[in-house]
Design an enzyme around this catalytic site. Structure first.
Site, PDB file in Angstrom:
ATOM      1  N   PRO A  22      34.296  41.496  44.984  1.00 41.49           N
ATOM      2  CA  PRO A  22      35.674  41.998  44.835  1.00 41.49           C
ATOM      3  C   PRO A  22      36.555  40.962  44.153  1.00 41.49           C
ATOM      4  CG  PRO A  22      34.833  42.543  47.003  1.00 41.49           C
ATOM      5  CD  PRO A  22      33.794  41.662  46.359  1.00 41.49           C
ATOM      6  N   CYS A  23      37.399  41.421  43.223  1.00 43.09           N
ATOM      7  CA  CYS A  23      38.087  40.492  42.326  1.00 43.09           C
ATOM      8  C   CYS A  23      39.522  40.190  42.716  1.00 43.09           C
ATOM      9  CB  CYS A  23      38.062  41.057  40.910  1.00 43.09           C
ATOM     10  SG  CYS A  23      38.929  42.642  40.749  1.00 43.09           S
TER      11      CYS A  23
END
Length: 430
Positions: free
Chosen positions: A131-132
């Site tokens: 997840p960014c």
């Protein structure tokens, strides 16, 4: 039945493990390239359901039984019935769990069992990206000081552990450009060091989705890695095939029926025209597909609709983006936000007459103001289907879960058409 469902036609098939899968934008590209998946690992329940439904699509497509999938889109059969007849209900391909110390061993066991069930010797390729939010510039601005201790900063360590465990020939690690500058570059250096220690060489490029058939100015860092051994000299960062863009954003929207806020249009025969060249060329919709789903819009209050009108007029008339500060001076009755010095660009119109839209983000799940439809007659933000199309998801791709989750899944995804170009080259190399 399960053996029949997963049997593929003769040919070379890359065996892929998909980590941090989301709704499956990246995996969609590899499905199209004929990959065999032995696991999609994802923590979000709704995204997992989407992955299962899409796996059902590919299973049925392999067996020339897509009519059952179309029955599901038309709500003639239930999701459980779809999963049952496609083999998904007994499959363990989609692994719904967070990746962490407590789950790593169980995930590994499931993947190894899947390898055995599919008569696959080993994993050829690992794909995915943690997840960014903790890496993205927008996410860092929103989280402020708390970003430093966000556990998502360190999920890359599990990606590397899977590399060490399964020893694939190659990997594809995707993320936002902000990953290079997070913590003044220290996070990226740590990732690079960990990958090197695991025995892999890596190279990266920043790719723009609009170069690969997607009508969106979306940038992603694509890291490609391969094992450091005597065959390393045969590998290099691939030259992904770019697609010349001959189209405008309006070409991705033109055949969809007009709608209004807080509305859903679904069913057969509801498109207002045949698909144009763009939709056919990038596999969003072909001439034979006539089932519209998830053309659903969110509700807006009257004040917001007035602001939308101002924003659309400003762009159509002067090619100018609405500034909230200027709007507050001109029409103060519309402006309820006290902060008029920052986030003055909080309203944004999808530019129909441009070759690419601005980036579709997961934040659109909470805020439609940044994604205003360009038609002033409709006066609304984008529907789920329109957002999916701007990400190059085909119209037969169905997103499970509530509307907010659907928007989030779409915004977090790698555009499938871009993923397809990546997958083609990786398959050639392997």
């Amino acid at each position: 039945m399960q053996k029949n469902i997963i049997t593929k036609k003769s040919g070379v098939h890359v065996v892929v493990l998909d980590l941090f899968s989301g709704a499956g934008g990246l995996s969609e590209g590899f499905f199209r390239a004929g990959a065999t998946f032995i696991g999609h690992v994802e923590a979000d329940k709704h995204a997992c359901d989407t992955l299962r439904t899409r796996t059902a699509y590919w299973n049925l497509k392999q067996n020339n039984k897509l009519e059952s999938y179309y029955q599901y889109l038309l709500k003639e059969i239930s999701r459980d019935e779809l999963w049952e007849m496609s083999g998904v209900s007994v499959s363990k391909d989609v692994i719904h769990t967070e990746i962490g110390d407590n789950t790593f061993d169980s995930i590994t066991e499931t993947v190894k069992a899947n390898l055995k069930n599919k008569n696959a010797k080993k994993v050829d390729l690992i794909i995915g990206g943690p997840p960014c939010q903790a890496y993205s510039i927008v996410g860092r601005a929103r989280m402020k000081e708390s970003v430093a201790c966000d556990p998502r900063n360190y999920l890359y360590k599990y990606y590397v552990r899977f590399l060490e465990e399964f020893q694939p020939k190659m990997f594809v690690f995707e993320n936002v450009p902000g990953i290079l500058s997070a913590a003044n570059g220290q996070h990226f250096q740590d990732i690079k060091d960990a990958i090197d220690k695991a025995g892999y060489h890596m190279e990266l490029q920043e790719l723009t989705a609009s170069d690969y058939g997607v009508l969106q100015d979306r940038k992603r860092i694509i890291i490609i890695g391969w094992k450091k051994n005597k065959r390393q000299k045969y590998y290099k960062y691939p030259e992904f095939e770019k697609i010349e863009n001959k189209y405008l954003v309006k070409d991705v929207l033109e055949d969809l029926p007009e709608t209004k806020p807080d509305n859903m249009i679904e069913g057969k025969g509801l498109y207002k025209s045949k698909p144009g060249s763009y939709l056919i060329e990038v596999n969003i919709r072909d001439e034979n597909f006539n089932i519209l789903t998830q053309h659903e819009t969110r509700m807006h209050n009257e004040r917001d609709l007035e602001i939308y009108k101002e924003a659309i007029t400003a762009w159509n008339k002067d090619k100018k983006r609405l500034c909230y500060k200027e709007l507050a001076q001109r029409r103060p009755e519309l402006c309820t936000h006290k902060n008029k010095t920052s986030f003055t660009n909080r309203f944004n119109v999808i530019k129909a007459d441009q070759p690419a839209s601005h980036t579709i983000l997961a934040h659109m799940a909470m805020d439609g103001h940044y994604y205003i439809h360009p038609d002033i007659k409709q006066l609304r933000s984008l529907s789920v289907r329109e957002a999916a199309r701007l990400q190059s998801f085909p119209d037969d791709f169905y997103f499970e879960g509530p509307r907010s989750s659907q928007f989030r899944q779409i915004g977090n995804a790698v555009p499938p058409k871009m993923a397809e170009q990546i997958a083609k080259k990786i398959k050639e190399i392997l």
